[in-house]
Design a protein around this motif. Structure first.
Motif, PDB file in Angstrom:
ATOM      1  N   UNK A 142      13.456 109.123  72.093  1.00  0.00           N
ATOM      2  CA  UNK A 142      13.526 108.727  70.681  1.00  0.00           C
ATOM      3  C   UNK A 142      13.410 109.942  69.766  1.00  0.00           C
ATOM      4  N   UNK A 143      12.539 110.891  70.127  1.00  0.00           N
ATOM      5  CA  UNK A 143      12.398 112.097  69.302  1.00  0.00           C
ATOM      6  C   UNK A 143      13.662 112.947  69.325  1.00  0.00           C
ATOM      7  N   UNK A 144      14.368 112.969  70.438  1.00  0.00           N
ATOM      8  CA  UNK A 144      15.588 113.764  70.534  1.00  0.00           C
ATOM      9  C   UNK A 144      16.697 113.147  69.672  1.00  0.00           C
ATOM     10  N   UNK A 145      16.908 111.854  69.812  1.00  0.00           N
ATOM     11  CA  UNK A 145      18.083 111.230  69.205  1.00  0.00           C
ATOM     12  C   UNK A 145      17.831 110.561  67.853  1.00  0.00           C
ATOM     13  N   UNK A 146      16.584 110.196  67.567  1.00  0.00           N
ATOM     14  CA  UNK A 146      16.251 109.515  66.317  1.00  0.00           C
ATOM     15  C   UNK A 146      15.091 110.217  65.625  1.00  0.00           C
ATOM     16  N   UNK A 147      15.250 111.509  65.351  1.00  0.00           N
ATOM     17  CA  UNK A 147      14.174 112.335  64.816  1.00  0.00           C
ATOM     18  C   UNK A 147      13.635 111.788  63.498  1.00  0.00           C
ATOM     19  N   UNK A 148      14.516 111.495  62.565  1.00  0.00           N
ATOM     20  CA  UNK A 148      14.068 111.034  61.247  1.00  0.00           C
ATOM     21  C   UNK A 148      13.380 109.675  61.331  1.00  0.00           C
ATOM     22  N   UNK A 149      13.934 108.765  62.112  1.00  0.00           N
ATOM     23  CA  UNK A 149      13.359 107.436  62.231  1.00  0.00           C
ATOM     24  C   UNK A 149      11.978 107.479  62.878  1.00  0.00           C
ATOM     25  N   UNK A 150      11.816 108.330  63.897  1.00  0.00           N
ATOM     26  CA  UNK A 150      10.518 108.462  64.556  1.00  0.00           C
ATOM     27  C   UNK A 150       9.501 109.065  63.590  1.00  0.00           C
ATOM     28  N   UNK A 151       9.945 110.017  62.786  1.00  0.00           N
ATOM     29  CA  UNK A 151       9.049 110.629  61.809  1.00  0.00           C
ATOM     30  C   UNK A 151       8.595 109.608  60.770  1.00  0.00           C
ATOM     31  N   UNK A 152       9.500 108.779  60.313  1.00  0.00           N
ATOM     32  CA  UNK A 152       9.145 107.732  59.350  1.00  0.00           C
ATOM     33  C   UNK A 152       8.208 106.717  60.004  1.00  0.00           C
ATOM     34  N   UNK A 153       8.486 106.339  61.238  1.00  0.00           N
ATOM     35  CA  UNK A 153       7.634 105.381  61.947  1.00  0.00           C
ATOM     36  C   UNK A 153       6.236 105.945  62.183  1.00  0.00           C
ATOM     37  N   UNK A 154       6.159 107.219  62.534  1.00  0.00           N
ATOM     38  CA  UNK A 154       4.875 107.833  62.846  1.00  0.00           C
ATOM     39  C   UNK A 154       4.050 108.235  61.650  1.00  0.00           C
ATOM     40  N   UNK A 155       4.705 108.651  60.561  1.00  0.00           N
ATOM     41  CA  UNK A 155       3.976 109.210  59.430  1.00  0.00           C
ATOM     42  C   UNK A 155       4.093 108.382  58.158  1.00  0.00           C
ATOM     43  N   UNK A 156       5.065 107.505  58.081  1.00  0.00           N
ATOM     44  CA  UNK A 156       5.326 106.787  56.831  1.00  0.00           C
ATOM     45  C   UNK A 156       6.434 107.495  56.070  1.00  0.00           C
TER      46      UNK A 156
END
Length: 144
Positions: free
Chosen positions: A23-37
């Motif tokens: 998920x971090x490789x292919x969906x970097x922005x989405x994972x960042x939003x999910x993890x940090x807001x």
């Protein structure tokens, strides 16, 4: 002979690491939003296109490292040597505790991440506890 539960713990940790890494490789922005807001994720993405590219590349490489760790855990799950399993589990405990200490000492000082480190450090300690329980169970079986 092997430690009971070692295969299961390795596979569970492997699945989590493989999934998170991919998920971090292919969906970097989405994972960042999910993890940090959304608000903090936008701050962490950088202000210039060059910064954004560097940060995205760094996040992708972090995901690749996590994916590789998951693959190594998958391979280690099939090792049947009790001595190696005990050594590996102690190393994992040390790694997770070190990560929790790093989060407390470093991420607690960052303004944007200051409110997140307790949750993440608690997660690291929970992962360390899973390995500790495995070790305690194996020692109980060994000395009974």
């Amino acid at each position: 002979m092997s430690i009971p539960g070692f295969f299961i713990i390795c596979m569970l940790h492997s699945i989590v690491a493989l999934t998170s890494g991919a998920l971090m490789i292919f969906y970097t922005k989405e994972v960042s939003v999910f993890g940090h807001g959304h608000e903090i994720a936008s701050k962490l993405q950088g202000s210039t296109p060059h910064d954004q590219l560097l940060i995205q590349t760094s996040e992708s490489f972090s995901g690749l490292l996590l994916f590789t760790i998951g693959f190594v855990l998958f391979m280690v799950a099939f090792v049947k040597d009790t001595e190696f399993q005990s050594f590996f589990a102690r190393g994992c405990v040390l790694l997770h505790v070190s990560m929790a200490i790093w989060r407390v000492s470093f991420e607690g000082k960052l303004e944007d991440l200051a409110h997140e480190w307790p949750r993440q450090a608690l997660g690291d300690m929970a992962l360390a506890l899973s390995w500790l329980f495995l070790l305690a169970y194996s020692w109980r079986e060994k000395y009974d």
